[in-house]
Scaffold this motif. Structure first.
Motif, PDB file in Angstrom:
ATOM      1  N   GLN A   1      -6.429   0.146 -10.216  1.00  9.83           N
ATOM      2  CA  GLN A   1      -7.308   1.187  -9.662  1.00  9.83           C
ATOM      3  C   GLN A   1      -7.987   0.711  -8.389  1.00  9.83           C
ATOM      4  O   GLN A   1      -8.065   1.459  -7.400  1.00  9.83           O
ATOM      5  N   SER A   2      -8.475  -0.516  -8.388  1.00 10.41           N
ATOM      6  CA  SER A   2      -9.156  -1.063  -7.216  1.00 10.41           C
ATOM      7  C   SER A   2      -8.197  -1.226  -6.046  1.00 10.41           C
ATOM      8  O   SER A   2      -8.515  -0.846  -4.897  1.00 10.41           O
ATOM      9  N   ALA A   3      -7.017  -1.782  -6.304  1.00 11.29           N
ATOM     10  CA  ALA A   3      -6.036  -1.987  -5.236  1.00 11.29           C
ATOM     11  C   ALA A   3      -5.569  -0.662  -4.659  1.00 11.29           C
ATOM     12  O   ALA A   3      -5.392  -0.517  -3.439  1.00 11.29           O
ATOM     13  N   ALA A   4      -5.362   0.331  -5.525  1.00 13.90           N
ATOM     14  CA  ALA A   4      -4.898   1.644  -5.058  1.00 13.90           C
ATOM     15  C   ALA A   4      -5.954   2.324  -4.189  1.00 13.90           C
ATOM     16  O   ALA A   4      -5.635   2.904  -3.142  1.00 13.90           O
ATOM     17  N   ALA A   5      -7.211   2.264  -4.611  1.00 13.90           N
ATOM     18  CA  ALA A   5      -8.282   2.889  -3.836  1.00 13.90           C
ATOM     19  C   ALA A   5      -8.427   2.226  -2.470  1.00 13.90           C
ATOM     20  O   ALA A   5      -8.599   2.900  -1.445  1.00 13.90           O
ATOM     21  N   ALA A   6      -8.355   0.904  -2.425  1.00 18.90           N
ATOM     22  CA  ALA A   6      -8.454   0.189  -1.151  1.00 18.90           C
ATOM     23  C   ALA A   6      -7.287   0.539  -0.243  1.00 18.90           C
ATOM     24  O   ALA A   6      -7.457   0.707   0.981  1.00 18.90           O
TER      25      ALA A   6
END
Length: 264
Positions: free
Chosen positions: A29-34
């Motif tokens: 989730q964090s990598a996708a949002a970034a």
């Protein structure tokens, strides 16, 4: 050695057999949002379409997994990184999840999204997906008019990652209370029970540390479709499990992308 499954729920349970499995979803989730902050996507229905700088070399399609019951394209945006770096546009279709939809409807929705993306991006089309998304990627090139002929003619490679290719065993799992698979739908939606379109190279890709059922399912499609005239291969990627086998999509120089991003 005799292979005999007695617990079908455990046979298809991934997280229970992966160390620190609970940490993967937050990291995704964090990598996708970034990634979306750095690469703003264009809407593709409820999914996403990422554009490289300049004219795309082609279109890569990534179809997400989650046993047809979980997740959405927004969880996987970072997996577009490798293809974008190689100058390809990347489509990440959305589809209605179970129990709101049966798998046959998901197949139609993904085919419509691939067709829409193909209308916006020229050149070759490379199809991939993970787990249930690997199933849907393989379904796109079955010889049953799932994709329009003009779109299918542009497909230069299909690489289902850890795919579910024969759905009949899933009827023995508790998740089928949500999926509602019956014998008829399992037969018509299992790529391993259907004929492939001719001339499209197919590589099933699976981690060497995955559950035995996923390795069997990956081999099954490659073996059966080879017997039906398709150029196939099955790559068992050593040391990788169900959650990290997709990470090659993030790297422009990965063997996974080399197999996927080809053109005639």
């Amino acid at each position: 050695m005799i292979y005999h499954v007695t617990d079908w729920d455990d046979a298809y349970a991934n997280g229970a057999h992966i160390p620190q499995a609970e940490g993967f979803v937050p990291r995704w989730q964090s990598a996708a949002a970034a990634f979306r902050k750095a690469h703003r996507p264009q809407p593709l229905g409820r999914g996403h379409l990422f554009h490289p700088g300049g004219t795309p070399n082609g279109l890569m399609v990534f179809i997400h997994g989650g046993y047809w019951m979980r997740f959405d394209p927004g969880m996987w945006s970072h997996l577009a990184a490798g293809a974008l770096a190689r100058g390809w546009a990347v489509a990440m279709p959305a589809y209605t999840l179970a129990p709101q939809a049966r798998i046959a409807r998901m197949t139609r929705e993904v085919a419509a999204a691939v067709t829409e993306a193909a209308g916006a991006i020229g050149g070759p089309i490379a199809l991939t997906g993970h787990s249930a998304g690997g199933h849907l990627a393989a379904r796109m090139i079955c010889d049953d008019a799932t994709l329009p002929d003009a779109v299918a003619a542009r497909v230069t490679a299909c690489v289902p990652i850890s795919p579910l290719t024969d759905l009949r065993p899933l009827m023995r799992t508790a998740m089928n209370e949500t999926l509602r698979l019956d014998a008829a739908e399992a037969a018509t939606e299992s790529p391993a029970l259907l004929a492939p379109r001719q001339g499209i190279p197919v590589t099933t890709w699976v981690g060497g540390m995955e559950r035995p059922e996923f390795i069997r399912q990956a081999r099954l499609l490659a073996d059966i479709w080879a017997g039906l005239g398709a150029p196939t291969d099955c790559v068992i990627d050593p040391g990788l499990h169900h959650f990290d086998v997709i990470e090659g999509l993030e790297r422009a120089d990965s063997p996974l992308l080399d197999r996927l991003l080809v053109s005639r």
